[in-house]
Design a protein around this motif. Structure first.
Motif, PDB file in Angstrom:
ATOM      1  N   GLY A   1       0.804  -1.214   0.000  1.00 22.05           N
ATOM      2  CA  GLY A   1       0.000   0.000   0.000  1.00 22.05           C
ATOM      3  C   GLY A   1       0.833   1.257   0.000  1.00 22.05           C
ATOM      4  O   GLY A   1       0.472   2.250  -0.636  1.00 22.05           O
ATOM      5  N   PHE A   2       1.971   1.232   0.691  1.00 19.25           N
ATOM      6  CA  PHE A   2       2.803   2.432   0.770  1.00 19.25           C
ATOM      7  C   PHE A   2       3.681   2.585  -0.472  1.00 19.25           C
ATOM      8  O   PHE A   2       3.674   3.622  -1.140  1.00 19.25           O
ATOM      9  CB  PHE A   2       3.670   2.390   2.027  1.00 19.25           C
ATOM     10  CG  PHE A   2       4.593   3.582   2.164  1.00 19.25           C
ATOM     11  CD1 PHE A   2       4.078   4.833   2.472  1.00 19.25           C
ATOM     12  CD2 PHE A   2       5.954   3.451   1.965  1.00 19.25           C
ATOM     13  CE1 PHE A   2       4.908   5.931   2.577  1.00 19.25           C
ATOM     14  CE2 PHE A   2       6.804   4.544   2.082  1.00 19.25           C
ATOM     15  CZ  PHE A   2       6.277   5.786   2.389  1.00 19.25           C
ATOM     16  N   PHE A   3       4.431   1.535  -0.820  1.00 21.59           N
ATOM     17  CA  PHE A   3       5.427   1.666  -1.878  1.00 21.59           C
ATOM     18  C   PHE A   3       4.816   1.598  -3.283  1.00 21.59           C
ATOM     19  O   PHE A   3       5.305   2.269  -4.201  1.00 21.59           O
ATOM     20  CB  PHE A   3       6.506   0.592  -1.734  1.00 21.59           C
ATOM     21  CG  PHE A   3       7.429   0.825  -0.577  1.00 21.59           C
ATOM     22  CD1 PHE A   3       8.407   1.807  -0.631  1.00 21.59           C
ATOM     23  CD2 PHE A   3       7.294   0.089   0.594  1.00 21.59           C
ATOM     24  CE1 PHE A   3       9.250   2.025   0.443  1.00 21.59           C
ATOM     25  CE2 PHE A   3       8.135   0.305   1.675  1.00 21.59           C
ATOM     26  CZ  PHE A   3       9.112   1.287   1.605  1.00 21.59           C
ATOM     27  N   ILE A   4       3.765   0.780  -3.466  1.00 17.03           N
ATOM     28  CA  ILE A   4       3.192   0.642  -4.811  1.00 17.03           C
ATOM     29  C   ILE A   4       2.017   1.606  -5.018  1.00 17.03           C
ATOM     30  O   ILE A   4       2.035   2.436  -5.933  1.00 17.03           O
ATOM     31  CB  ILE A   4       2.758  -0.814  -5.063  1.00 17.03           C
ATOM     32  CG1 ILE A   4       3.987  -1.736  -5.026  1.00 17.03           C
ATOM     33  CG2 ILE A   4       2.036  -0.933  -6.409  1.00 17.03           C
ATOM     34  CD1 ILE A   4       3.675  -3.195  -5.265  1.00 17.03           C
ATOM     35  N   TYR A   5       1.004   1.495  -4.149  1.00 15.77           N
ATOM     36  CA  TYR A   5      -0.176   2.340  -4.335  1.00 15.77           C
ATOM     37  C   TYR A   5       0.038   3.755  -3.776  1.00 15.77           C
ATOM     38  O   TYR A   5      -0.470   4.726  -4.330  1.00 15.77           O
ATOM     39  CB  TYR A   5      -1.399   1.692  -3.681  1.00 15.77           C
ATOM     40  CG  TYR A   5      -1.809   0.417  -4.358  1.00 15.77           C
ATOM     41  CD1 TYR A   5      -2.548   0.442  -5.533  1.00 15.77           C
ATOM     42  CD2 TYR A   5      -1.426  -0.823  -3.858  1.00 15.77           C
ATOM     43  CE1 TYR A   5      -2.912  -0.722  -6.178  1.00 15.77           C
ATOM     44  CE2 TYR A   5      -1.772  -1.997  -4.495  1.00 15.77           C
ATOM     45  CZ  TYR A   5      -2.518  -1.945  -5.660  1.00 15.77           C
ATOM     46  OH  TYR A   5      -2.864  -3.102  -6.312  1.00 15.77           O
TER      47      TYR A   5
END
Length: 632
Positions: free
Chosen positions: A458-462
């Motif tokens: 959730g943090f790094f990709i989205y």
């Protein structure tokens, strides 16, 4: 699972002097913050401890022998502080059908009666909880070698905090006459029962009807939060008709709330909030919409499929609906769908996906009946598919003439792009299931793997690459919301465990077993009666209280009449889901309306068709056990 929020009406609060009112508001806010901060910190601590246990055992091959023990100690504190937060935020589950239809003045009075009834239980149970905590000081924990009273002290502390918030709520209600009337009403009822103590004891098992049907039912329909209604009924039964020390009731409540498997409740709740905040749920829904958006009724199929997918992640029905509805409803309304039909289908999919792992109801059944959690997780997948098919058949019939002239079909490139975006989110249910099946983590620990995965993805990709909407400021409110919802659920489980113990000790379970096993028709009639009973129970009590109360009584009977435990679990979960989301009493229906921002009256007519489709699916699941146990 859906939850009805308790909306307190502080009768006449506007009559208070502004300075006094502002002081009381500031005092309550300060106390609330002092409780919310450690409750949120405990959620974080549990995630860290359990995930550290997984890493130490599976990666480093050096198990932390104290991790489960420390998690158990902190868990009871999380449950009680969470219950206090829920009390302050008025989020303990209650049945509002009667109260909501009352006139404003009567509603204000009934809300104050609910607060007074909860306060009465808290005051009466305070001393036994202190005694229980003191008795636990004679026990030393095996791994950490500390007094068990450090854990048990959470009970009197949490009870005292809830009593304090109840008092503040009464003081803030400025209409003194209404407050005094509510206090007098509750005091008069308690005094009447106390004076009748001598007449109640000779009645024997008739007291079960008086307290567990009469008192509990009256409290539930009067709007008293379910946990406190159960508690008052059990306390009255034990105090007035038996010689059982009341400390035993506290012990049973502790036992009900302290199952380590229930620790997955707050963790899956937080996971559900996390996937909604990071945009993972949005990505999954967008992919399904690109596949089926051009088909007649296509977005309705997407709603059914999205709820199936998201239910396999969050475990909380309210979180499921909140993740899906805001993404789909605007486009569905733009295509001409009626708001009432949308909210009806949303409620129906809430019932349809009750068996999708890691459902909180599945976890609860495993904790109170001893049925394998892994078996329940495996058995719950196909029944959800069967009900999805029956719902989809009705959607096809209703929308077979839908005008799609204004809808553009997604190209292959658009579908592929949506798939690439959704792929990390779509992998989450498989990561969770793989971790359980391969023995990497237990059913309790696997939620932490899901949280870590969702946080990283959730943090790094989205958050950084796709949507760029990862909001750190929402983390603390999400932790507090997790503690509050978990505290409300766990307090009900504790109170219902105490009630179930009282029923068992009275011999009721033996009488029920004899009656159910003696039904003509064997297992078929037993299943039919169970479906009817749990539809009713689901509409009145919600799933978890009904399971905790009746699961330990009925599962042994199911074994006796030859019904497989996992098959029986799927049947009663789906039956409860139908009751939970069926108006006029099902609180899940009103939760769906609140999430979809639709007037409940608009969904009444269209929902009955969906309920019939669910019932047909339930009958199919009941007739063919293979659907539930074919892959065990």
């Amino acid at each position: 699972m859906a939850h009805a929020e308790l909306t307190e009406v502080a009768a006449g609060e506007v009559d208070q002097p502004p300075r006094r009112r502002s002081f009381l508001v500031a005092l309550e806010s300060l106390l609330g913050t002092l409780v919310e901060i450690p409750a949120a910190a405990l959620v974080v601590a549990e995630i860290v401890i359990l995930f550290a246990g997984v890493v130490a055992r599976y990666v480093l091959h050096q198990p932390l022998i104290w991790s489960d023990e420390l998690a158990s100690i902190l868990f009871l504190w999380l449950a009680m502080l969470g219950a206090a937060v829920a009390f302050r935020r008025a989020e303990h589950m209650r049945m509002t059908a009667v109260v909501a239809n009352a006139r404003p003045a009567m509603r204000a009075y009934l809300d104050l009666v609910a607060t007074c009834a909860a306060l009465a239980f808290l005051v009466m149970i305070a001393w036994p909880s202190w005694e229980y905590a003191y008795e636990e000081s004679y026990i030393t924990t095996p791994a950490l070698q500390i007094l068990n009273s450090w854990r048990a002290a959470a009970l009197p502390v949490g009870i005292a905090l809830m009593a304090l918030f109840a008092l503040l709520r009464l003081v803030r209600a400025g209409n003194v006459r209404t407050v005094l009337a509510a206090i007098a009403s509750v005091a008069a009822i308690i005094a009447a029962f106390w004076l009748l103590k001598g007449a109640l004891k000779p009645l024997g098992n008739l007291n079960l009807i008086i307290f567990f049907v009469g008192v509990a039912g009256f409290c539930v329909f009067a709007g008293v939060p379910i946990a406190f209604g159960f508690g008052l009924a059990t306390y009255g039964y034990l105090a007035l008709t038996t010689s059982t020390p009341l400390m035993v009731l506290v012990g049973r409540m502790d036992e009900g709330m302290s199952h380590l498997i229930l620790l997955s409740v707050p963790l899956f709740v937080f996971l559900g909030l996390l996937i909604e905040m990071t945009g993972m749920a949005r990505a999954m829904v967008a992919f399904l919409a690109s596949l089926l958006g051009h088909v007649r009724g296509g977005l309705h199929y997407v709603l059914v499929g999205a709820m199936y997918l998201v239910s396999g992640i969050s475990g909380s029905k309210a979180a499921d609906m909140a993740a899906v509805a805001p993404v789909l409803f605007p486009e569905m309304k733009a295509r001409g769908a009626k708001p009432g039909d949308l909210v009806a289908l949303l409620a129906a999919t809430g019932a349809q996906t009750e068996t999708i792992p890691p459902s909180l109801v599945l976890i609860t059944i495993g904790s109170v009946t001893g049925v394998s959690i892994a078996a329940l997780f495996t058995g719950g997948l196909l029944p959800g598919v069967v009900l999805a098919i029956t719902l989809s058949a009705l959607v096809w019939w209703r929308y077979r003439g839908e005008n799609l002239s204004h809808v553009t079909r997604a190209s292959g490139a658009e579908i592929f792009k949506a798939l690439i975006v959704a792929l990390p989110a779509l992998a989450l249910p498989f990561v969770i299931r793989y971790a359980v099946v391969e023995g990497i983590a237990t059913a309790t620990e696997v939620s932490t793997i899901g949280i870590v995965y969702a946080f990283i993805v959730g943090f790094f990709i989205y958050g950084l690459l796709i949507y760029r909407n990862f909001d750190w400021r929402r983390i603390v409110p999400m932790l507090v919301e997790t503690a509050s919802l978990s505290g409300a659920i766990l307090l009900i489980i504790g109170a219902a465990t105490g009630m179930a113990w009282g029923l068992t000790q009275s011999g009721f379970s033996r009488a029920l077993a004899a009656a159910m096993t003696g039904l003509p028709g064997g297992s078929a009639s037993f299943i039919a009666v169970s479906i009817l009973a749990f539809v009713i129970l689901g509409s009145v009590l919600e799933g978890i209280p009904a399971i905790v109360l009746f699961g330990p009584l009925l599962f042994p009977i199911a074994r006796t009449v030859g019904v497989h435990e996992v098959h029986y679990a799927m049947i009663i979960i789906l039956a409860m889901g139908i009751g939970l989301f069926a108006p006029p009493f099902g609180v899940g229906y009103y939760a769906a309306c609140a999430i979809g921002r639709v007037d409940p009256a608009e969904g009444i007519r269209p929902i009955w068709g969906y309920m019939l489709a669910l019932l047909i699916g339930l009958v199919i699941v009941a007739i063919f056990p293979w659907i539930s146990i074919g892959f065990l």
